[in-house]
Scaffold this motif. Structure first.
Motif, PDB file in Angstrom:
ATOM      1  N   SER A  28       0.833  -1.319   0.011  1.00  0.00           N
ATOM      2  CA  SER A  28      -0.080   0.123  -0.012  1.00  0.00           C
ATOM      3  C   SER A  28       0.918   1.126  -0.118  1.00  0.00           C
ATOM      4  O   SER A  28       1.958   1.218   0.488  1.00  0.00           O
ATOM      5  N   PRO A  29       0.419   2.358  -0.705  1.00  0.00           N
ATOM      6  CA  PRO A  29       1.133   3.550  -0.605  1.00  0.00           C
ATOM      7  C   PRO A  29       1.345   4.313   0.615  1.00  0.00           C
ATOM      8  O   PRO A  29       0.516   4.101   1.738  1.00  0.00           O
ATOM      9  N   SER A  30       2.645   4.697   0.847  1.00  0.00           N
ATOM     10  CA  SER A  30       2.825   5.205   2.225  1.00  0.00           C
ATOM     11  C   SER A  30       2.532   6.535   2.459  1.00  0.00           C
ATOM     12  O   SER A  30       2.061   7.282   1.435  1.00  0.00           O
ATOM     13  N   GLU A  31       2.290   7.099   3.758  1.00  0.00           N
ATOM     14  CA  GLU A  31       1.790   8.339   3.705  1.00  0.00           C
ATOM     15  C   GLU A  31       2.968   9.309   3.427  1.00  0.00           C
ATOM     16  O   GLU A  31       4.242   9.103   3.584  1.00  0.00           O
ATOM     17  N   PRO A  32       2.843  10.573   2.935  1.00  0.00           N
ATOM     18  CA  PRO A  32       3.516  11.503   2.512  1.00  0.00           C
ATOM     19  C   PRO A  32       4.469  11.873   3.744  1.00  0.00           C
ATOM     20  O   PRO A  32       3.971  12.031   4.678  1.00  0.00           O
ATOM     21  N   SER A  33       5.811  12.455   3.471  1.00  0.00           N
ATOM     22  CA  SER A  33       6.498  12.696   4.961  1.00  0.00           C
ATOM     23  C   SER A  33       6.627  14.298   4.798  1.00  0.00           C
ATOM     24  O   SER A  33       6.573  14.742   6.009  1.00  0.00           O
ATOM     25  N   LEU A  34       5.740  14.983   3.786  1.00  0.00           N
ATOM     26  CA  LEU A  34       5.607  16.454   3.818  1.00  0.00           C
ATOM     27  C   LEU A  34       4.243  16.801   4.144  1.00  0.00           C
ATOM     28  O   LEU A  34       3.486  16.171   3.575  1.00  0.00           O
ATOM     29  N   THR A  35       4.092  17.711   4.990  1.00  0.00           N
ATOM     30  CA  THR A  35       2.810  18.016   5.305  1.00  0.00           C
ATOM     31  C   THR A  35       2.248  19.129   4.450  1.00  0.00           C
ATOM     32  O   THR A  35       2.953  19.522   3.519  1.00  0.00           O
ATOM     33  N   LYS A  50      -1.524  33.520  -5.481  1.00  0.00           N
ATOM     34  CA  LYS A  50      -2.448  32.787  -4.562  1.00  0.00           C
ATOM     35  C   LYS A  50      -2.819  31.320  -4.517  1.00  0.00           C
ATOM     36  O   LYS A  50      -3.263  31.092  -5.631  1.00  0.00           O
ATOM     37  N   ILE A  51      -2.473  30.539  -3.621  1.00  0.00           N
ATOM     38  CA  ILE A  51      -2.797  29.087  -3.636  1.00  0.00           C
ATOM     39  C   ILE A  51      -4.432  29.079  -3.383  1.00  0.00           C
ATOM     40  O   ILE A  51      -4.788  29.430  -2.616  1.00  0.00           O
ATOM     41  N   THR A  52      -5.033  28.458  -4.517  1.00  0.00           N
ATOM     42  CA  THR A  52      -6.394  28.406  -4.424  1.00  0.00           C
ATOM     43  C   THR A  52      -6.917  27.199  -4.185  1.00  0.00           C
ATOM     44  O   THR A  52      -7.939  26.883  -3.940  1.00  0.00           O
ATOM     45  N   GLU A  53      -6.040  25.992  -4.405  1.00  0.00           N
ATOM     46  CA  GLU A  53      -6.458  24.623  -4.010  1.00  0.00           C
ATOM     47  C   GLU A  53      -5.316  23.822  -3.656  1.00  0.00           C
ATOM     48  O   GLU A  53      -4.208  23.872  -4.404  1.00  0.00           O
ATOM     49  N   LEU A  54      -5.296  22.874  -2.741  1.00  0.00           N
ATOM     50  CA  LEU A  54      -3.995  22.195  -2.327  1.00  0.00           C
ATOM     51  C   LEU A  54      -4.808  20.893  -1.816  1.00  0.00           C
ATOM     52  O   LEU A  54      -5.484  20.742  -0.813  1.00  0.00           O
ATOM     53  N   GLU A  55      -4.523  19.804  -2.575  1.00  0.00           N
ATOM     54  CA  GLU A  55      -5.057  18.387  -1.943  1.00  0.00           C
ATOM     55  C   GLU A  55      -4.109  17.190  -2.134  1.00  0.00           C
ATOM     56  O   GLU A  55      -3.228  17.284  -3.274  1.00  0.00           O
ATOM     57  N   GLN A  56      -4.222  16.334  -1.417  1.00  0.00           N
ATOM     58  CA  GLN A  56      -3.262  15.275  -1.209  1.00  0.00           C
ATOM     59  C   GLN A  56      -3.852  14.130  -2.444  1.00  0.00           C
ATOM     60  O   GLN A  56      -5.048  14.062  -2.161  1.00  0.00           O
ATOM     61  N   GLU A  57      -3.157  13.337  -3.149  1.00  0.00           N
ATOM     62  CA  GLU A  57      -3.688  12.435  -3.886  1.00  0.00           C
ATOM     63  C   GLU A  57      -2.620  11.215  -4.054  1.00  0.00           C
ATOM     64  O   GLU A  57      -1.530  11.320  -3.607  1.00  0.00           O
ATOM     65  N   THR A  58      -2.994  10.150  -4.766  1.00  0.00           N
ATOM     66  CA  THR A  58      -2.035   8.920  -4.740  1.00  0.00           C
ATOM     67  C   THR A  58      -2.032   8.532  -6.382  1.00  0.00           C
ATOM     68  O   THR A  58      -2.961   8.310  -6.871  1.00  0.00           O
ATOM     69  N   GLU A  59      -0.817   8.540  -6.885  1.00  0.00           N
ATOM     70  CA  GLU A  59      -0.711   8.104  -8.222  1.00  0.00           C
ATOM     71  C   GLU A  59       0.159   6.989  -8.441  1.00  0.00           C
ATOM     72  O   GLU A  59       1.350   7.245  -8.022  1.00  0.00           O
ATOM     73  N   PHE A  60       0.018   5.709  -8.722  1.00  0.00           N
ATOM     74  CA  PHE A  60       0.833   4.631  -8.914  1.00  0.00           C
ATOM     75  C   PHE A  60       1.460   4.405  -7.683  1.00  0.00           C
ATOM     76  O   PHE A  60       2.895   4.334  -7.736  1.00  0.00           O
ATOM     77  N   ASN A  61       0.979   4.223  -6.451  1.00  0.00           N
ATOM     78  CA  ASN A  61       1.353   3.869  -5.196  1.00  0.00           C
ATOM     79  C   ASN A  61       2.281   5.231  -4.638  1.00  0.00           C
ATOM     80  O   ASN A  61       3.240   4.713  -4.111  1.00  0.00           O
ATOM     81  N   ARG A  62       2.244   6.532  -5.368  1.00  0.00           N
ATOM     82  CA  ARG A  62       2.862   7.468  -4.830  1.00  0.00           C
ATOM     83  C   ARG A  62       2.266   8.583  -4.421  1.00  0.00           C
ATOM     84  O   ARG A  62       1.132   9.219  -5.075  1.00  0.00           O
ATOM     85  N   ALA A  63       2.502   9.027  -3.378  1.00  0.00           N
ATOM     86  CA  ALA A  63       2.074  10.259  -2.755  1.00  0.00           C
ATOM     87  C   ALA A  63       2.313  11.453  -3.177  1.00  0.00           C
ATOM     88  O   ALA A  63       3.606  11.805  -3.339  1.00  0.00           O
ATOM     89  N   ILE A  64       1.342  12.292  -3.720  1.00  0.00           N
ATOM     90  CA  ILE A  64       1.608  13.625  -4.350  1.00  0.00           C
ATOM     91  C   ILE A  64       0.784  14.443  -3.841  1.00  0.00           C
ATOM     92  O   ILE A  64      -0.346  14.348  -3.236  1.00  0.00           O
ATOM     93  N   TYR A  65       1.027  15.827  -4.200  1.00  0.00           N
ATOM     94  CA  TYR A  65      -0.083  16.832  -3.736  1.00  0.00           C
ATOM     95  C   TYR A  65      -0.319  17.829  -5.078  1.00  0.00           C
ATOM     96  O   TYR A  65       0.478  17.987  -5.796  1.00  0.00           O
ATOM     97  N   GLU A  66      -1.451  17.924  -5.243  1.00  0.00           N
ATOM     98  CA  GLU A  66      -1.957  18.870  -6.370  1.00  0.00           C
ATOM     99  C   GLU A  66      -2.286  19.942  -5.812  1.00  0.00           C
ATOM    100  O   GLU A  66      -3.122  20.286  -5.149  1.00  0.00           O
ATOM    101  N   VAL A  67      -1.506  21.006  -6.568  1.00  0.00           N
ATOM    102  CA  VAL A  67      -1.845  22.512  -6.150  1.00  0.00           C
ATOM    103  C   VAL A  67      -2.235  23.347  -7.321  1.00  0.00           C
ATOM    104  O   VAL A  67      -1.560  23.547  -8.374  1.00  0.00           O
ATOM    105  N   GLU A  68      -3.188  24.291  -6.912  1.00  0.00           N
ATOM    106  CA  GLU A  68      -3.389  25.313  -7.965  1.00  0.00           C
ATOM    107  C   GLU A  68      -3.212  26.640  -7.493  1.00  0.00           C
ATOM    108  O   GLU A  68      -3.378  26.783  -6.304  1.00  0.00           O
ATOM    109  N   ILE A  69      -2.483  27.309  -8.352  1.00  0.00           N
ATOM    110  CA  ILE A  69      -2.063  28.806  -7.762  1.00  0.00           C
ATOM    111  C   ILE A  69      -2.272  29.775  -8.991  1.00  0.00           C
ATOM    112  O   ILE A  69      -2.091  29.579 -10.051  1.00  0.00           O
ATOM    113  N   ALA A  70      -2.516  30.841  -8.416  1.00  0.00           N
ATOM    114  CA  ALA A  70      -3.242  31.995  -9.603  1.00  0.00           C
ATOM    115  C   ALA A  70      -2.616  33.462  -9.197  1.00  0.00           C
ATOM    116  O   ALA A  70      -2.542  33.526  -8.070  1.00  0.00           O
ATOM    117  N   ASN A  71      -2.284  34.308 -10.191  1.00  0.00           N
ATOM    118  CA  ASN A  71      -1.786  35.459 -10.142  1.00  0.00           C
ATOM    119  C   ASN A  71      -2.497  36.370 -10.808  1.00  0.00           C
ATOM    120  O   ASN A  71      -3.533  36.036 -11.661  1.00  0.00           O
TER     121      ASN A  71
END
Length: 208
Positions: A28-35, A50-71
């Protein structure tokens, strides 16, 4: 004799590699080490806006964060490695001036609402009351389910992720998963945070 021994050793080594491959595949994918806060700091240092959205996801058993930022000029969709902080993917697009369009939409809606006659307003009010009643019944059913994380604990987790004052708090169910939806205000800044009612994990932070 040596030939037979070589064949046996080859089979043992092959079985070992096969078992290792199965182990890695089923792990199973491990928890991300970064908060979330650490990822937010990494993104802010590299991409102004400005960060408008920040969400944790899992891709191919790899923990990632999806971030949306706008100026004012551009918007970015980022994928950040949950362990190393490396930017895995970035999509850039022109800013849509969402704040201006949102204001225009509100003004248009207000004008339309003022032009409605009393009968339409009454119908809207009746519909709203019906929706509120239905929502209240749903909330009663949801509140009857057991959660591992109390509301007080969920608020503390949310405030650790975004400092401010809790303006709205709700327990909701999404695809059989109980989550706390918490809105926090800090001056002119606002954030809507979703916390897993069983694990206490911060699922989504949506900034406004």
């Amino acid at each position: 004799m040596k030939k037979k021994l070589g064949i046996v050793l080859g089979c043992v080594v092959a079985a070992g590699f096969l078992g290792l491959g199965v182990f890695h595949t089923s792990a199973s994918p491990s928890e991300p080490s970064l908060t979330i806060n650490e990822v937010r700091d990494i993104v802010k240092k590299q991409y102004p806006g400005k960060i408008t959205e920040l969400e944790q996801e899992t891709e191919f058993n790899r923990a990632i964060y999806e971030v949306e930022i706008a100026n004012d000029k551009k918007e970015y969709d980022l994928k950040v490695d949950g362990n190393s902080g490396e930017i895995l993917d970035i999509k850039e697009k022109p800013s849509k001036n969402s704040s201006t369009s949102a204001k225009d939409k509100k003004e248009t809606e207000n004008k339309r609402n003022k032009s409605n006659d009393s009968k339409e307003n009454n119908e809207l009010n009746n519909n709203n009351e019906s929706k509120k009643s239905t929502h209240s019944n749903e909330q009663l059913n949801i509140s009857e389910k057991e959660t591992a994380i109390s509301g007080k604990e969920a608020k503390k987790i949310a405030l650790d992720a975004f400092e401010g004052t809790v303006s709205d708090f709700d327990l909701d169910e999404d695809d059989g998963r109980l989550i706390y939806e918490i809105e926090i205000e800090n001056g002119e800044k606002e954030a809507e945070i979703e916390v897993d009612a069983y694990t206490g994990e911060v699922i989504v932070i949506d900034y406004d």
